[in-house]
Design a protein around this motif. Structure first.
Motif, PDB file in Angstrom:
ATOM      1  N   MET A   1       9.717  11.513   0.955  1.00 11.86           N
ATOM      2  CA  MET A   1      10.333  12.716   0.032  1.00 11.86           C
ATOM      3  C   MET A   1       8.888  13.134  -0.688  1.00 11.86           C
ATOM      4  O   MET A   1       8.628  12.199  -1.556  1.00 11.86           O
ATOM      5  CB  MET A   1      11.561  12.316  -0.427  1.00 11.86           C
ATOM      6  CG  MET A   1      11.234  11.239  -1.659  1.00 11.86           C
ATOM      7  SD  MET A   1      12.059  11.474  -3.008  1.00 11.86           S
ATOM      8  CE  MET A   1      11.665  10.128  -4.189  1.00 11.86           C
ATOM      9  N   ASP A   2       8.959  14.444  -0.851  1.00 14.50           N
ATOM     10  CA  ASP A   2       8.053  15.013  -1.958  1.00 14.50           C
ATOM     11  C   ASP A   2       8.429  15.784  -2.755  1.00 14.50           C
ATOM     12  O   ASP A   2       9.660  16.683  -2.090  1.00 14.50           O
ATOM     13  CB  ASP A   2       6.838  15.677  -1.237  1.00 14.50           C
ATOM     14  CG  ASP A   2       5.736  14.631  -0.647  1.00 14.50           C
ATOM     15  OD1 ASP A   2       5.786  13.574  -0.729  1.00 14.50           O
ATOM     16  OD2 ASP A   2       4.667  15.277  -0.283  1.00 14.50           O
ATOM     17  N   ILE A   3       8.500  15.741  -4.313  1.00 15.44           N
ATOM     18  CA  ILE A   3       9.103  16.628  -5.092  1.00 15.44           C
ATOM     19  C   ILE A   3       8.162  17.767  -5.592  1.00 15.44           C
ATOM     20  O   ILE A   3       6.991  17.166  -6.008  1.00 15.44           O
ATOM     21  CB  ILE A   3       9.782  16.001  -6.177  1.00 15.44           C
ATOM     22  CG1 ILE A   3      10.746  14.914  -5.676  1.00 15.44           C
ATOM     23  CG2 ILE A   3      10.472  17.007  -7.137  1.00 15.44           C
ATOM     24  CD1 ILE A   3      11.646  14.329  -6.864  1.00 15.44           C
TER      25      ILE A   3
ATOM     26  N   ILE B   1       1.662  12.604   9.485  1.00 15.40           N
ATOM     27  CA  ILE B   1       0.860  12.957   8.366  1.00 15.40           C
ATOM     28  C   ILE B   1       1.082  12.277   7.113  1.00 15.40           C
ATOM     29  O   ILE B   1       0.853  12.263   6.193  1.00 15.40           O
ATOM     30  CB  ILE B   1       0.851  14.513   8.050  1.00 15.40           C
ATOM     31  CG1 ILE B   1       2.318  14.762   7.800  1.00 15.40           C
ATOM     32  CG2 ILE B   1       0.359  15.412   9.283  1.00 15.40           C
ATOM     33  CD1 ILE B   1       2.761  16.250   7.263  1.00 15.40           C
ATOM     34  N   LYS B   2       1.925  10.947   7.484  1.00 16.06           N
ATOM     35  CA  LYS B   2       2.472  10.294   6.192  1.00 16.06           C
ATOM     36  C   LYS B   2       1.779   8.507   6.340  1.00 16.06           C
ATOM     37  O   LYS B   2       1.605   8.517   7.622  1.00 16.06           O
ATOM     38  CB  LYS B   2       3.794  10.453   5.996  1.00 16.06           C
ATOM     39  CG  LYS B   2       4.340  11.532   5.581  1.00 16.06           C
ATOM     40  CD  LYS B   2       3.849  11.882   3.883  1.00 16.06           C
ATOM     41  CE  LYS B   2       4.420  13.091   3.382  1.00 16.06           C
ATOM     42  NZ  LYS B   2       3.863  13.452   2.133  1.00 16.06           N
ATOM     43  N   ALA B   3       1.970   8.005   5.300  1.00 13.47           N
ATOM     44  CA  ALA B   3       1.474   6.733   5.285  1.00 13.47           C
ATOM     45  C   ALA B   3       2.091   5.605   6.112  1.00 13.47           C
ATOM     46  O   ALA B   3       3.225   6.089   6.504  1.00 13.47           O
ATOM     47  CB  ALA B   3       1.507   6.124   3.622  1.00 13.47           C
TER      48      ALA B   3
ATOM     49  N   GLY C   1       3.109  22.249  -7.664  1.00 12.08           N
ATOM     50  CA  GLY C   1       2.933  21.882  -6.454  1.00 12.08           C
ATOM     51  C   GLY C   1       3.736  20.423  -6.290  1.00 12.08           C
ATOM     52  O   GLY C   1       4.488  20.065  -7.027  1.00 12.08           O
ATOM     53  N   GLU C   2       2.920  19.422  -5.658  1.00 13.60           N
ATOM     54  CA  GLU C   2       3.571  18.102  -5.529  1.00 13.60           C
ATOM     55  C   GLU C   2       3.576  17.371  -6.608  1.00 13.60           C
ATOM     56  O   GLU C   2       2.305  17.020  -7.289  1.00 13.60           O
ATOM     57  CB  GLU C   2       2.657  17.476  -4.508  1.00 13.60           C
ATOM     58  CG  GLU C   2       3.165  16.007  -4.197  1.00 13.60           C
ATOM     59  CD  GLU C   2       2.534  15.082  -2.953  1.00 13.60           C
ATOM     60  OE1 GLU C   2       1.707  15.739  -2.393  1.00 13.60           O
ATOM     61  OE2 GLU C   2       2.360  13.804  -3.419  1.00 13.60           O
ATOM     62  N   LEU C   3       4.682  17.012  -7.360  1.00 23.34           N
ATOM     63  CA  LEU C   3       4.546  15.976  -8.516  1.00 23.34           C
ATOM     64  C   LEU C   3       4.814  14.564  -8.138  1.00 23.34           C
ATOM     65  O   LEU C   3       4.547  13.660  -8.869  1.00 23.34           O
ATOM     66  CB  LEU C   3       5.756  16.665  -9.307  1.00 23.34           C
ATOM     67  CG  LEU C   3       6.042  15.891 -10.724  1.00 23.34           C
ATOM     68  CD1 LEU C   3       4.884  15.708 -11.619  1.00 23.34           C
ATOM     69  CD2 LEU C   3       7.314  16.441 -11.253  1.00 23.34           C
TER      70      LEU C   3
HETATM   71 MG    MG Z   1       1.427  12.579  -1.692  1.00 24.25          MG
END
Ligand code: MG
Ligand code: 4AD
Length: 481
Positions: free
Chosen positions: A395-397, A374-376, A403-405
């Motif tokens: 890593m997603d913050i 599901i990632k690039a 939500g996703e910043l």
């Molecule tokens: Mg993203």
């Protein structure tokens, strides 16, 4: 310059000194009190005029929205609500505003209404505060990176690459759309287009940023990015600004540390620069929340939320750990999620992200090591897990209310692994040859991330719709001005 800015006057000692004010009328009461704003602050200065001494024509044109020049003396105010005022000896209308036609009346307008007249909403206290905060955050971002010797790189707006492999780009063409040249196979012949190939508006400056990072060491970009996804939400824009640092020799841990430090720095700076603005928006927000049922109101004020974020470490956990928490969560068991969490590998929906941040941890969260699927393509792969699951060093913050910043990762630096992954994901290696050169010549571990700037502005202003934190929002069906 003959006039003094209102912000300066409001802080000055009122010793009766002669001053000149230039600005726009917000209200005119009792043929006597003119509230004037010049944009230097969301606060107005009160000018007291003597209507006996003012000619009728001028009085008639002192309307909300009109531009005026006032000469007078700065004195202590006897009235409530202001410390100083201008006792006017002269008032002149510089630019008229017909009260029958001027859409902004001296009353509270809804944000929805103001969005329809976004070309005039700069003239309200709320939007003055929002865009002052946006301004301070922009400056703070540059200040943070410049103090760390990062090099600010301008990556192209028009690109021939699709950084995310997401296929949701705006096409850039100079072809005559009523007479499109075709190849023998009947496809659009982009060789005849302006650049001799197919081009798009950029979705991210990352790939070009990586080229620079592998020469300068540490760089950042801060510019507009474009996504043609049909997302009609309060968190998505078709044109938004992204901050993208990219660092050679950084691994995932270093990347997370930098992102957390940067977010705290810019929030801290903005609190110091824009305290009054934040307090104004805090009041707006709490007034709005009073209309909601108690259970839906937030337990913290805006300023409390910001300082809480500064004073606490962001919670760090892996995607796999997050899935376990979500699987066993109350809303999942009670089938309250629109997208039930059943198995490892699903993409997290915003309801899941918000549960983790707002209900479970009650603070910003950094999720790492997402499923590779599901990632690039450019994210570095972890060794395959015992159960066969493949993850990447992403890593997603996630932030409360947002939500996703931030989205980022350590990058795959190994040429062979990277080209294999590109094949898997159908990304043509030939067109990306320039990018692969970084992995051919002096490749090193490196990392970076992207901050959605408007989402950051949302968090700091406490506004609830992303269309209200960019001056001229672009979203499906809307590209006014
Ligand atoms: Mg993203
Ligand atoms: O997660 P994204 O898609 O990541 C990238 O583009 C990477 N190339 C960044 C990098 O590693 N250099 O986007 C980054 C952030 C998201 O976390 C989100 O905050 C914001 O950009 N974002 C949007 N903001 C407003 N409207 C949209 N349509 C957005 N799409 C992403």
């Amino acid at each position: 310059m003959e006039h003094t800015r209102i912000k300066q006057l409001l802080n000055a000692e009122p010793t009766g000194q002669e001053v000149i004010v230039k600005g726009w009328v917000r209200t005119f009461r009792n043929n006597q009190f003119v509230a004037i704003n010049d944009g230097s602050t969301f606060q107005n200065i009160q000018a007291v005029i003597d209507h006996q001494q003012t000619d009728g024509q001028t009085l008639k044109h002192i309307n909300t929205g009109a531009a005026v020049r006032v000469k007078g003396n700065l004195i202590e105010s006897m009235g409530k609500g202001q410390r100083v005022e201008v006792k006017a000896s002269e008032i002149q209308v510089i630019g008229k505003a017909d009260p029958e036609k001027y859409p902004l009346q001296p009353k509270k307008h809804s944000l929805e209404f103001l969005r329809e007249i976004a070309h005039l909403r700069f003239r309200t206290a709320t939007f003055n505060a929002v865009f002052k905060i946006r301004n301070a955050l922009s400056f703070a971002i540059h200040k943070f990176f410049q103090e760390k010797d990062f090099v600010y790189i301008h990556t192209p707006i028009i690109t021939a690459s699709d950084a995310e492999g997401a296929g949701e780009m705006f096409k850039v063409t100079a072809l005559d759309l009523t007479d499109v040249p075709k190849t023998d196979e009947g496809k659009v012949d982009y060789k005849k287009d302006f650049f001799g190939k197919q081009t798009n508006l950029t979705v991210s400056g990352q790939l070009e940023g990586e080229l620079a990072a592998l020469a300068f060491g540490s760089i950042y970009t801060f510019g507009p990015t474009f996504r043609a996804e049909n997302s009609n939400t309060t968190r998505h824009l078709a044109e938004f600004w992204m901050v993208e640092p990219e660092m050679a020799f950084y691994e995932l841990e270093d990347n997370m540390d930098l992102a957390e430090e940067m977010l705290k720095y810019v929030i801290q700076y903005t609190i110091a620069q824009c305290k009054e603005e934040i307090l104004l928006l805090e009041k707006r927000l709490s007034d709005e929340e009073k209309m909601k049922p108690k259970a839906e109101r937030s337990s913290m004020s805006l300023m409390e939320k910001l300082t809480f974020c500064l004073n606490n470490d962001f919670e760090r956990l892996t995607y796999t750990e997050a899935i376990d928490i979500l699987k066993n969560s109350k809303p999942n068991k009670k089938k309250k999620f629109k997208y039930p969490v059943e198995k490892w590998g699903i993409d997290l929906q915003s309801e899941h992200e918000r549960y983790l941040v707002e209900k479970h941890f009650k603070k910003p969260v950094i999720l790492t090591d997402y499923p590779a699927d599901i990632k690039a393509f450019y994210m570095k792969e972890n060794p395959v897990a015992e159960d066969g699951n493949r993850t990447v060093r992403a890593m997603d913050i996630l932030f409360p209310g947002i939500g996703e910043l931030v989205g980022g990762s350590q990058r795959e630096e190994d040429l062979e692994t990277l080209t294999k992954r590109m094949e898997e994901m159908n990304i043509p290696a030939k067109e990306m040859d320039w990018f692969l050169d970084t992995r051919r010549f002096g490749s090193v571990p490196h990392s970076g991330f992207g901050v959605g700037f408007e989402r950051l502005v949302l968090f700091v202003t406490g506004m609830t719709n992303i269309r209200d934190v960019i001056p001229f929002p672009r979203y499906p069906g809307h590209a006014e001005f």
